[in-house]
Design an enzyme around this catalytic site. Structure first.
Site, PDB file in Angstrom:
ATOM      1  N   THR A   1     -33.133  -5.053 -29.540  1.00 24.40           N
ATOM      2  CA  THR A   1     -31.806  -4.468 -29.258  1.00 24.40           C
ATOM      3  C   THR A   1     -30.811  -5.563 -28.863  1.00 24.40           C
ATOM      4  O   THR A   1     -29.616  -5.458 -29.174  1.00 24.40           O
ATOM      5  CB  THR A   1     -31.917  -3.416 -28.128  1.00 24.40           C
ATOM      6  OG1 THR A   1     -32.894  -2.456 -28.517  1.00 24.40           O
ATOM      7  CG2 THR A   1     -30.609  -2.707 -27.880  1.00 24.40           C
ATOM      8  N   ALA A   2     -31.302  -6.613 -28.206  1.00 25.62           N
ATOM      9  CA  ALA A   2     -30.403  -7.702 -27.774  1.00 25.62           C
ATOM     10  C   ALA A   2     -29.688  -8.327 -28.968  1.00 25.62           C
ATOM     11  O   ALA A   2     -28.555  -8.805 -28.838  1.00 25.62           O
ATOM     12  CB  ALA A   2     -31.197  -8.770 -27.023  1.00 25.62           C
TER      13      ALA A   2
ATOM     14  N   CYS B   1     -41.985  -5.103 -17.446  1.00 20.03           N
ATOM     15  CA  CYS B   1     -41.664  -6.280 -18.272  1.00 20.03           C
ATOM     16  C   CYS B   1     -42.325  -7.546 -17.731  1.00 20.03           C
ATOM     17  O   CYS B   1     -42.665  -8.450 -18.486  1.00 20.03           O
ATOM     18  CB  CYS B   1     -40.151  -6.477 -18.329  1.00 20.03           C
ATOM     19  SG  CYS B   1     -39.401  -6.653 -16.698  1.00 20.03           S
TER      20      CYS B   1
ATOM     21  N   GLY C   1     -33.378  -4.909 -21.744  1.00 21.49           N
ATOM     22  CA  GLY C   1     -34.082  -4.119 -22.745  1.00 21.49           C
ATOM     23  C   GLY C   1     -34.877  -5.033 -23.656  1.00 21.49           C
ATOM     24  O   GLY C   1     -35.281  -6.125 -23.246  1.00 21.49           O
ATOM     25  N   SER C   2     -35.060  -4.608 -24.881  1.00 23.86           N
ATOM     26  CA  SER C   2     -35.939  -5.360 -25.784  1.00 23.86           C
ATOM     27  C   SER C   2     -35.164  -6.458 -26.519  1.00 23.86           C
ATOM     28  O   SER C   2     -33.955  -6.350 -26.724  1.00 23.86           O
ATOM     29  CB  SER C   2     -36.544  -4.391 -26.799  1.00 23.86           C
ATOM     30  OG  SER C   2     -35.509  -3.830 -27.578  1.00 23.86           O
TER      31      SER C   2
ATOM     32  N   GLU D   1     -31.705  -9.554 -20.210  1.00 20.91           N
ATOM     33  CA  GLU D   1     -33.011  -9.628 -19.537  1.00 20.91           C
ATOM     34  C   GLU D   1     -33.953  -8.888 -20.465  1.00 20.91           C
ATOM     35  O   GLU D   1     -33.895  -7.665 -20.551  1.00 20.91           O
ATOM     36  CB  GLU D   1     -32.962  -8.934 -18.182  1.00 20.91           C
ATOM     37  CG  GLU D   1     -32.027  -9.553 -17.173  1.00 20.91           C
ATOM     38  CD  GLU D   1     -32.477 -10.935 -16.769  1.00 20.91           C
ATOM     39  OE1 GLU D   1     -33.665 -11.236 -16.933  1.00 20.91           O
ATOM     40  OE2 GLU D   1     -31.632 -11.724 -16.317  1.00 20.91           O
TER      41      GLU D   1
END
Ligand code: NAD
Length: 485
Positions: A236-237, A287, A232-233, A254
């Site tokens: 959010t990580a 991505c 995800g982004s 990732e």
């Protein structure tokens, strides 16, 4: 069972926990990207479902781990066969839910899900323990399955990405709780049916549907979880990494990309320009896309002429139509986000040289393929991931400047390089900071190669043994020479 009929296919809208469908009072609305109208009402998990799913995965873990690589591989191969047998249904549902091009889903994306399970099943079986002698002892490195793993996935290519992360976890002997993204939750629900049909023991694979800040946060905070794998982004990580740190649990991320697409004067310009125009496919919601076009000054005019010609060929439309190349954006909020980037670029003095507007004549969520010439390399549109049909265009004078521009963002997921020189491919290929760099090609993948990002594009690596190691605890067994049974 609560369900919705999507493109003629009945899809459960409930969670899948311990081998059973589990509903709940709370739901969320999943919108269709085609008309921005409700497609399905999906179960909205939280603390309760996270608790149930982790409990089911914990109970199933010892039995699944004890099956060993070959026992687990038999299940994974059966699942892969079932995915292949259900390509049409999976592709139809994913195309309706995420608006990915139906022909790509049919031809390769869903099949890649099956390939993920087969590849990891075989890799885990083929793995040989490292054994060597030193200091009068025998050293043996053993992979121990880690325990229940939480897998959190984004809304783009949801089926393929969920299988890419779930396959190594299951092959390594972990049990899984998957939380698909709330903007495209449906194809992963079909995966639960296939897991059930292929006879997996209950609790080995579970799905909790819901919103990231609710279901996702409850799962990543759960102390019973032994691994967290996230795609995800980068934003959010940070939350996921914080939750993982609280329980001292390894996590991989990732994350987003802002890949350069470098074109040198010695390249096949036509091939490079065609690939550059191809970055608008699937509305740029990829991505790995090369979104920063960096072209050698001496050829930039000829390149642009070709690029515009190929971009003119794009057809905005329904992802199920064979002629369509540019699909709608996934959600009204995402359209507003993409539009916000372009409007801020315009206000900042960046030049919008093509596109830069919605295409409501095609559908409510379409955005025109857009090219921006930034005022400077510091412009937000160059430095931040847009994740839509928006590319930037810059030129460079020589190789040093090309590499400096390529490496000038905080991202480092992937890049694309067009050159006719093997030496340059080697030099620039080594110098560009990216987890994957394609030279004169794009998206070709060997599943045993490491995959991941540098900088804010990722932490850890997936692919081959790298992923199997992540889902394992490595143990060194050290036995004194001469020890007999
Ligand atoms: P996102 O970060 O908004 O959401 C991803 C997932 O995280 C969703 O399932 C969401 O529900 C969940 N989530 C959100 N907040 C959470 C929280 N606090 N705790 C736990 N889970 C939470 O990303 P997105 O918008 O779904 O996807 C787009 C992003 O994903 C882009 O940055 C794109 O580049 C990236 N991406 C990366 C790869 C890769 O392989 N590197 C592949 C596809 C997409």
């Amino acid at each position: 069972m609560n369900s919705a009929t999507i493109a003629g296919v009945e899809v459960s809208t409930e969670h899948f926990i311990g081998g059973d469908r589990v509903g709940g009072e709370a739901t969320f609305v999943d919108l269709s990207p085609m008309d921005a109208r409700p497609l399905a009402e999906v179960a909205r998990g939280g603390e309760r479902e996270a608790e149930l799913a982790v409990a089911a995965a914990t109970e199933a873990f010892p039995g699944w781990a004890a099956l060993g690589p070959a026992g687990r591989a038999a299940h994974l191969h059966r699942l892969a066969d079932l995915i292949d047998a259900n390509v049409e249904r999976l592709a139809a549902v994913e195309s309706a839910d995420m608006a990915m091009l139906l022909r790509s889903l049919r031809a390769r994306v869903i099949a890649r899900g099956a390939r993920n399970f087969r590849a990891y099943a075989d890799l885990a079986v083929a793995h040989e323990e490292r054994v060597w002698e030193s200091n009068g002892t025998l050293n043996r490195v053993i992979r121990m399955p880690s325990g229940p793993a939480v897998v959190i996935t984004p809304w783009n290519a949801p089926f393929m990405l969920s299988t890419w992360k779930t396959a190594p976890a299951l092959a390594a002997g972990c049990t899984v709780v998957l939380k698909p993204a709330e903007w495209s939750p449906l194809s992963c629900s079909l995966l639960c049916d296939l897991v059930q049909e292929s006879g997996f023991p209950p609790g080995v694979f579970n799905v909790v549907q819901g919103i990231g800040e609710e279901a996702g946060a409850a799962l990543t905070a759960h102390p019973g979880v032994r691994r967290i794998s996230f795609t995800g982004s980068p934003e959010t990580a940070v939350h996921i990494g914080t939750a993982a740190a609280r329980n001292i649990v390894p996590f991989t991320g990732e994350l987003g990309g802002k890949g350069p697409l470098l074109v040198f004067a010695d390249a096949d310009l036509e091939a490079a320009a065609r690939k550059a125009a191809g970055q608008y496919d699937d509305a740029g919601q990829v991505c790995l896309a090369g979104t920063r076009l960096l072209v050698e000054e001496s050829v930039h005019e000829s390149f642009l002429e070709l690029f515009h010609r190929f971009t003119d060929e794009h057809v905005l439309g329904d992802p199920r139509d064979d002629a369509t190349t540019v699909t709608p954006l996934i959600h009204p909020d995402h359209l507003a986000r993409v539009e916000g980037f372009v409007e801020r670029a315009r206000a900042h003095g960046d030049q919008i040289v093509r596109g830069g507007r919605r295409r409501e004549d095609v559908g409510p969520l379409f955005y025109e393929p857009t090219l921006v010439v930034p005022r400077s390399n510091d412009s937000e549109i160059v430095q931040r991931e847009v994740f839509g049909p928006v590319l930037t265009f810059q030129t460079f004078a020589d190789e040093d400047e090309a590499v400096a521009l390529a490496n000038s963002t905080r991202y480092g997921l992937s890049g694309i390089l067009y050159t006719g020189s093997e030496e340059r491919a080697e030099r620039v290929g080594r110098a560009v900071r990216a987890g994957t760099l394609w030279v004169n090609t794009f998206l070709v993948r060997d599943l045993t190669a490491p995959f991941g990002g540098m900088g804010i594009s990722g932490i850890g690596r997936e692919g081959g043994d790298y992923a199997l190691d992540f889902y394992s605890d490595l143990k060194t067994l050290q036995i004194l020479d001469g020890t007999t049974a």
